[in-house]
Design an enzyme around this catalytic site. Structure first.
Site, PDB file in Angstrom:
ATOM      1  N   ASP A  73       0.877  -1.172   0.000  1.00  0.00           N
ATOM      2  CA  ASP A  73       0.000   0.000   0.000  1.00  0.00           C
ATOM      3  C   ASP A  73       0.915   1.223   0.000  1.00  0.00           C
ATOM      4  O   ASP A  73       1.569   1.528   0.989  1.00  0.00           O
ATOM      5  CB  ASP A  73      -0.910  -0.033   1.237  1.00  0.00           C
ATOM      6  CG  ASP A  73      -1.919   1.114   1.256  1.00  0.00           C
ATOM      7  OD1 ASP A  73      -1.621   2.180   0.683  1.00  0.00           O
ATOM      8  OD2 ASP A  73      -2.988   0.953   1.867  1.00  0.00           O
ATOM      9  N   LYS A 108      -6.272  10.213  -1.457  1.00  0.00           N
ATOM     10  CA  LYS A 108      -5.333  10.997  -0.647  1.00  0.00           C
ATOM     11  C   LYS A 108      -4.428  11.847  -1.553  1.00  0.00           C
ATOM     12  O   LYS A 108      -4.901  12.781  -2.143  1.00  0.00           O
ATOM     13  CB  LYS A 108      -4.541  10.058   0.265  1.00  0.00           C
ATOM     14  CG  LYS A 108      -5.404   8.982   0.962  1.00  0.00           C
ATOM     15  CD  LYS A 108      -6.390   9.556   1.970  1.00  0.00           C
ATOM     16  CE  LYS A 108      -7.443   8.563   2.446  1.00  0.00           C
ATOM     17  NZ  LYS A 108      -6.951   7.305   2.996  1.00  0.00           N
TER      18      LYS A 108
HETATM   19  C1  LIG Z   1      -7.430   5.985   3.177  1.00  0.00           C
HETATM   20  C2  LIG Z   1      -6.544   4.820   3.036  1.00  0.00           C
HETATM   21  C3  LIG Z   1      -7.019   3.619   2.478  1.00  0.00           C
HETATM   22  C4  LIG Z   1      -8.461   3.430   2.046  1.00  0.00           C
HETATM   23  O1  LIG Z   1      -8.747   4.198   0.911  1.00  0.00           O
HETATM   24  P1  LIG Z   1     -10.224   4.804   0.600  1.00  0.00           P
HETATM   25  O2  LIG Z   1      -9.989   5.572  -0.654  1.00  0.00           O
HETATM   26  O3  LIG Z   1     -10.615   5.640   1.773  1.00  0.00           O
HETATM   27  O4  LIG Z   1     -11.128   3.644   0.405  1.00  0.00           O
HETATM   28  C5  LIG Z   1      -6.120   2.575   2.338  1.00  0.00           C
HETATM   29  N1  LIG Z   1      -4.835   2.691   2.739  1.00  0.00           N
HETATM   30  C6  LIG Z   1      -4.355   3.813   3.291  1.00  0.00           C
HETATM   31  C7  LIG Z   1      -2.926   3.880   3.713  1.00  0.00           C
HETATM   32  C8  LIG Z   1      -5.186   4.927   3.465  1.00  0.00           C
HETATM   33  O5  LIG Z   1      -4.704   6.036   4.020  1.00  0.00           O
END
Ligand SMILES: *Cc1c(COP(=O)(O)O)cnc(C)c1O
Length: 378
Positions: A170, A195
């Site tokens: 991620d 984000k």
């Molecule tokens: C926000 C976030 C997610 C989930 O993403 P969404 O777009 O809110 O579904 C996954 N991993 C990390 C590190 C995040 O900050």
């Protein structure tokens, strides 16, 4: 591509990739295609399978990460699609510090008997690689959310691959500008493009990027079948946001580095977690494997939960709310969230935005002083 074929810098790729064909009269930015039905003879007939605005964003994100991108309705849409490719009974090794809902989904799959999950400290390379023997999948974050732990990605990815486990990273916190895990041998990179990539706190979108064509096909098949498809306008806005990611991130990272230093010297702060600080446990690793330290940090306020709440309530430039990666600075006390009670009670996660560094510092310094008054009156 200029006349010689040296690769472009990621900051240039973010601006130039996904433009579509350079034909006379072609629009420079991709049109928002709202049609749900297409005439026969193209890539697909129906809007749950294919959309030209998605494709433009996928071309750009794939070029940046070095693979083939598949966009989803949210980060969780991408994450659940990747996990859906696991066979029943699969063994998953996952970072102990993990995005809340990724952890919750793994817990739910484990409770339903679909997978077996082992959580590991990603800073312990030997423990992570050891746990990968007999595992199907290793799920990593680096830097982690919200402890900003740094995993030795080259060593861990190589060890997991040798043990036969597929590796997912991620990459939301680092973005492809600072870190490209597929180049290190990871199988899949996922992002919450909500984000940094979209970057303006107005788009929900996710992406999964892979190199193996079978894996890409499996992810696209899940998107079509499970239906976590992004809206065309969201894809357009995410690509528009991506164009300025290099400048947003450069500014925010420089400000984060300055704030981290000043916070570390503040009498109301116990500890600052930011891999850019030379004394941070993850500093050497981050310097070796990243092209910058990013704009996320966390710090523990002297006085614990009450004092940290007072800091969050006192800020006026930064915004006390959840989420991260937007142009606006946001902060929250993470242990106040359900399921996050294991975190240090006074830990405040700060997503540094694009405001002027001195305005942010005045805001944080004032809020920290105010927290001392709250602690004294307790
Ligand atoms: C926000 C976030 C997610 C989930 O993403 P969404 O777009 O809110 O579904 C996954 N991993 C990390 C590190 C995040 O900050």
């Amino acid at each position: 591509m200029p006349a010689d074929d040296r690769p472009l810098h990621p900051a240039t790729v973010a601006v130039t990739a996904g433009r579509g064909p350079a034909e006379p009269g072609a629009p420079l930015t991709p049109p928002v295609v709202l049609a749900t039905t297409f005439r026969p003879g193209g890539p697909a007939l129906y809007g749950r399978e294919h959309n030209p605005t998605w494709s433009a964003l996928e071309d750009a994100l794939g070029a940046l990460e070095g693979g083939t991108a598949t966009v989803f309705a949210s980060g969780m849409g991408a994450i659940t699609a990747v996990l859906d490719t696991l066979p029943p009974g699969a063994r998953v090794v996952a970072a102990s510090d993990l995005y809340t809902l990724t952890g919750a989904h793994l817990d739910a799959l484990a409770a339903a008997g679909r997978v077996v999950v082992t959580r590991v400290d990603v800073t312990d390379t030997g423990a992570v690689v050891g746990a990968c023997h007999g595992a199907d999948l290793l799920w990593l974050e680096s830097p982690t959310n919200p402890l900003l732990q740094v995993c030795d990605l080259p060593a861990v990815i190589a060890g997991a691959a040798a043990a036969g486990a597929r590796v997912v990273v991620d990459n939301t916190f680092a973005t492809p500008l600072l870190q490209r895990p597929l180049e290190l041998g990871a199988d899949v990179v996922v992002h919450s493009a909500t984000k940094y990539i979209a970057g303006h706190s107005d788009v929900l979108l996710g992406v999964a990027v892979a190199r193996d064509p079978d894996l890409v096909a499996a992810l696209r098949e899940r998107r079509t079948r499970l239906g976590a498809v992004p809206g065309p306008l969201e894809a357009f806005l995410a690509l528009r946001g991506l164009r300025t990611l290099p400048v947003r991130l450069e500014r925010a990272s420089a400000t984060a580095a300055e704030l981290a230093q000043r916070l570390a010297a503040h009498p109301r702060v116990e500890v600052v977690r930011y891999p850019g600080l030379p004394g941070d446990p993850g500093h050497a690793r981050a310097a070796a494997q990243m092209d910058g330290f990013g704009a996320m940090l966390s710090f523990d306020v002297v006085g614990g939960a009450r004092a940290a709440d007072a800091v969050c309530e006192a800020v006026r430039v930064a915004v006390h709310t959840t989420s991260l990666g937007g142009v606006e600075t946001t902060l929250e006390r993470r242990a106040a969230n359900p399921g996050q009670e294991h975190l240090p009670p006074g830990l405040v996660r700060l997503s540094v935005g694009c405001e002027h560094v001195e305005d942010l510092w005045r805001d944080l310094d004032g809020a920290l002083r105010r927290s001392a008054e709250v602690a004294a009156s307790a």
